[in-house]
Scaffold this active site. Structure first.
Site, PDB file in Angstrom:
ATOM      1  N   GLU A 155     -44.486  52.062 -15.931  1.00  0.00           N
ATOM      2  CA  GLU A 155     -45.020  50.725 -16.203  1.00  0.00           C
ATOM      3  C   GLU A 155     -43.835  49.782 -16.296  1.00  0.00           C
ATOM      4  O   GLU A 155     -43.073  49.820 -17.253  1.00  0.00           O
ATOM      5  CB  GLU A 155     -45.820  50.723 -17.511  1.00  0.00           C
ATOM      6  CG  GLU A 155     -46.961  51.722 -17.556  1.00  0.00           C
ATOM      7  CD  GLU A 155     -48.028  51.453 -16.506  1.00  0.00           C
ATOM      8  OE1 GLU A 155     -48.032  50.371 -15.895  1.00  0.00           O
ATOM      9  OE2 GLU A 155     -48.867  52.340 -16.288  1.00  0.00           O
TER      10      GLU A 155
ATOM     11  N   CYS B 146     -44.860  42.468 -21.203  1.00  0.00           N
ATOM     12  CA  CYS B 146     -44.699  42.830 -19.792  1.00  0.00           C
ATOM     13  C   CYS B 146     -45.794  42.243 -18.912  1.00  0.00           C
ATOM     14  O   CYS B 146     -45.581  42.029 -17.716  1.00  0.00           O
ATOM     15  CB  CYS B 146     -44.643  44.346 -19.619  1.00  0.00           C
ATOM     16  SG  CYS B 146     -46.122  45.216 -20.178  1.00  0.00           S
TER      17      CYS B 146
END
Length: 470
Positions: free
Chosen positions: A212, A246
Site C-alpha cells: 500500500e 496516504c
C-alpha cells in the site's frame, strides 16, 4: 533478549505452530479477534495518549474516529462472516469427469509479517493483522520508528492477552532484517520508493507481498456540483491528521471561474473548525524533517509564482509545536515540488480546467493513484471519470471514506501498490485457495480408457472429447 533475538525467536515459534496446527479452528480465530477488540476497547485513553506523544500533538478525537472505531467495526464485521468465507466452495466438474468432485478450501498461508508507517500507526498495523488472523495465519507486526510509544504499549497489551505464537508486536526491530525474513506473506504500507526495496528483499524468499504505497490522489470538482458542499467535504478529509494520510486528496481540479468561490468557502469552513494552530484538534507534523520539507514546499510554490492562501487565522508555522496552518496553492505548475511528490501535509494544490478531457489526460499521464475523487451528480461525468482512468479506489461526492467500508477491498494499482485487504477480499488475500479434486470409481474407469497403449479406443474417445470440447 534484544529486538533481533526476540524477532527470530517469535518467528520460529510462529513458524512451528503454523506447521503443527495449520488450520486454527474458526472459534480460535474469533477468540483471538475478540481479545484484540477488547484490549483496544479497554485501553482507549492509553492508546490515544501514546499516539499523541509519538506525534507531539495528535487529537484524541481523530484517533478515536480514524483508528479505533474502524478497527472495532472491522472485528465485528469479520466475526459475523468468517464461517461463510471459510466454508469450502464447490466448483464445476468437466463432463469428462462426471461423478467426480471439485472444491476449494481456503487454507492459511502461515506466518505473515506486517510493516506499518507512522501516520495511522494503530489502524495500519492491526487492520491487515485482522484479515490475516481471520484467514488462520500467525502474525508479527513491525511499527515505525516514530511510533515507539504506541508500539511498546500495544506490545504490552497484546502480550498480556494473546499468545505470541498467534500475534506479536515487537518494538525496536530493524526494517532491513524484518523485510528480509522468509515470511509466508508480507504487508508493507509506505512510500513507493521503500516499497520497491521491500519487494526486492521479499523476492529473495519468494515471499508474496501486499503493498500500500499512496501517491498523488486527484480530486475533480465537476461544473454541475455545488461548490460550497464540495469545499465543506473535501477540506474535512484533506486536513484530517494534518494531511498526513496516504489516501488524502492530494490536488484538486476546479472549473475555471470557480476558484475564488471555492477558496472563500474553504476558508469559512476551516476557520469554524480550527481557530488557529493552537487548536487541540489540529495535529502536529510528525517530525522536524517532515516539518522542514513542508515548509520548503510552500516556499518553493511562492518563489515560482503560485498564489498561496492560508485557510486559518493566526500564525502560519509553529516550529516548536511542529504545526503548519492549512493552505491552498492556486494554479501550481508542474515544476513545483508540490506537484511532483505526494504532499503528506496540510497543503492543497488547486488547478483550473476548461474541459473534462483535459482532466482525464492529466491524470492518465501520471502514475496510477491510490484513490480518485470526484464531485458530480452527472452520471455521464461519473462514468467518464470511472472508465477513462484507473486508480486503487474511488469516492463519488466525498473522499477517503471508501477506506472505511468493511465490505470493500482497500488497495492500490501500479505505483500506488498491489494486493488488498479488508472484508472478504482481505480474507482471500491471506489465504491460499487449495483446489481439491476427488475422483470417482466410475470416472476413473472411463479415464483409464485414455491410458497407453493408444489404440482405436483411445482415438474414438479423444475425438469425441475434442468434438464436443469437453
Amino acid at each position: 533478549m534484544n529486538p533481533s533475538e526476540r524477532l527470530q525467536a517469535t518467528y520460529k515459534k510462529q513458524y512451528e505452530a503454523s506447521r503443527q496446527h495449520a488450520y486454527p479452528s474458526l472459534q480460535e480465530r474469533k477468540d483471538t479477534l475478540e481479545k484484540l477488540a477488547q484490549l483496544l476497547e479497554n485501553n482507549q485513553d492509553r492508546i490515544c495518549d501514546a499516539i499523541d506523544k509519538d506525534f507531539g500533538g495528535r487529537s484524541k478525537n481523530e484517533t478515536l474516529l480514524l483508528e479505533l472505531m474502524p478497527l472495532l467495526g472491522s472485528v465485528t464485521y469479520v466475526k459475523k462472516r468468517l464461517k461463510k468465507w471459510a466454508k469450502p466452495k464447490s466448483r464445476h466438474v468437466g463432463l469428462a469427469f462426471i461423478g467426480a468432485n471439485n472444491k476449494l478450501i481456503p487454507q492459511p498461508k502461515g506466518v505473515v509479517g506486517v510493516v506499518t508507517p507512522w501516520n495511522y500507526p494503530l489502524f495500519l498495523a492491526l487492520s491487515p493483522a485482522i484479515s490475516a488472523i481471520a484467514a488462520g495465519n500467525r502474525c508479527i507486526v513491525k511499527m515505525a520508528a516514530n511510533s515507539q510509544n504506541l508500539c511498546r504499549l500495544i506490545d504490552e497489551l497484546v502480550s498480556a492477552s494473546i499468545s505470541d505464537d498467534v500475534l506479536s508486536v515487537i518494538p525496536g526491530t530493524s526494517a532491513r532484517e524484518f523485510s528480509s525474513m522468509p515470511w509466508d506473506h508480507m504487508v508493507f504500507t509506505g512510500s513507493a520508493a521503500t516499497g520497491k526495496v521491500v519487494m526486492e528483499a521479499a523476492s529473495k524468499n519468494l515471499t508474496p507481498v501486499t503493498l500500500e504505497l499512496g501517491g498523488k490522489s486527484p480530486t475533480i470538482l465537476a461544473p454541475d456540483y455545488d461548490v460550497a458542499t464540495a469545499a465543506e467535504r473535501v477540506t474535512f478529509t484533506k486536513f484530517l491528521n494534518a494531511g498526513q494520510t496516504c489516501v488524502a486528496p492530494d490536488y484538486m481540479f476546479v472549473p475555471e471561474g470557480k476558484v475564488d468561490e471555492f477558496v472563500t468557502h474553504a476558508k469559512a469552513v476551516m476557520q469554524k473548525r480550527y481557530k488557529d494552530l493552537s487548536h487541540p484538534d489540529f495535529t502536529a507534523i510528525i517530525d522536524e524533517s517532515a516539518f522542514n520539507r513542508l515548509q520548503a514546499t510552500l516556499e518553493d510554490a511562492k518563489a515560482k509564482g503560485a498564489e498561496v492562501i492560508q485557510l486559518t487565522q493566526g500564525t502560519t508555522l509553529d516550529a516548536e509545536a511542529q504545526k503548519m496552518a492549512p493552505h491552498i496553492v492556486v494554479n501550481p505548475t508542474d515544476d513545483m515540488i508540490v506537484m511532483q511528490d505526494e504532499i503528506f501535509g496540510p497543503i492543497f494544490p488547486v488547478k483550473t480546467y476548461k474541459s473534462m478531457d483535459e482532466v482525464v489526460e492529466y491524470v492518465n499521464e501520471r502514475e496510477r493513484p491510490l484513490a480518485l475523487y470526484m464531485f458530480t451528480n452527472n452520471s455521464r461525468t461519473q462514468d467518464e471519470l470511472l472508465y477513462k482512468t484507473l486508480s486503487g479506489g474511488v469516492c463519488i461526492n466525498d473522499s477517503l471514506f471508501h477506506v472505511a467500508q468493511h465490505d470493500m477491498p482497500f488497495g492500490g494499482i501500479g505505483n500506488s501498490g498491489m494486493g488488498h485487504y479488508h472484508g472478504e477480499e482481505g480474507f482471500k488475500e491471506f489465504s491460499k485457495l487449495r483446489p481439491v479434486f476427488k475422483q470417482s470409481n466410475m470416472t476413473s474407469k472411463i479415464i483409464l480408457l485414455l491410458a497407453p497403449p493408444y489404440g482405436s479406443v483411445f482415438k474414438t474417445a479423444i475425438n469425441t472429447l475434442l468434438k464436443f470440447r469437453i
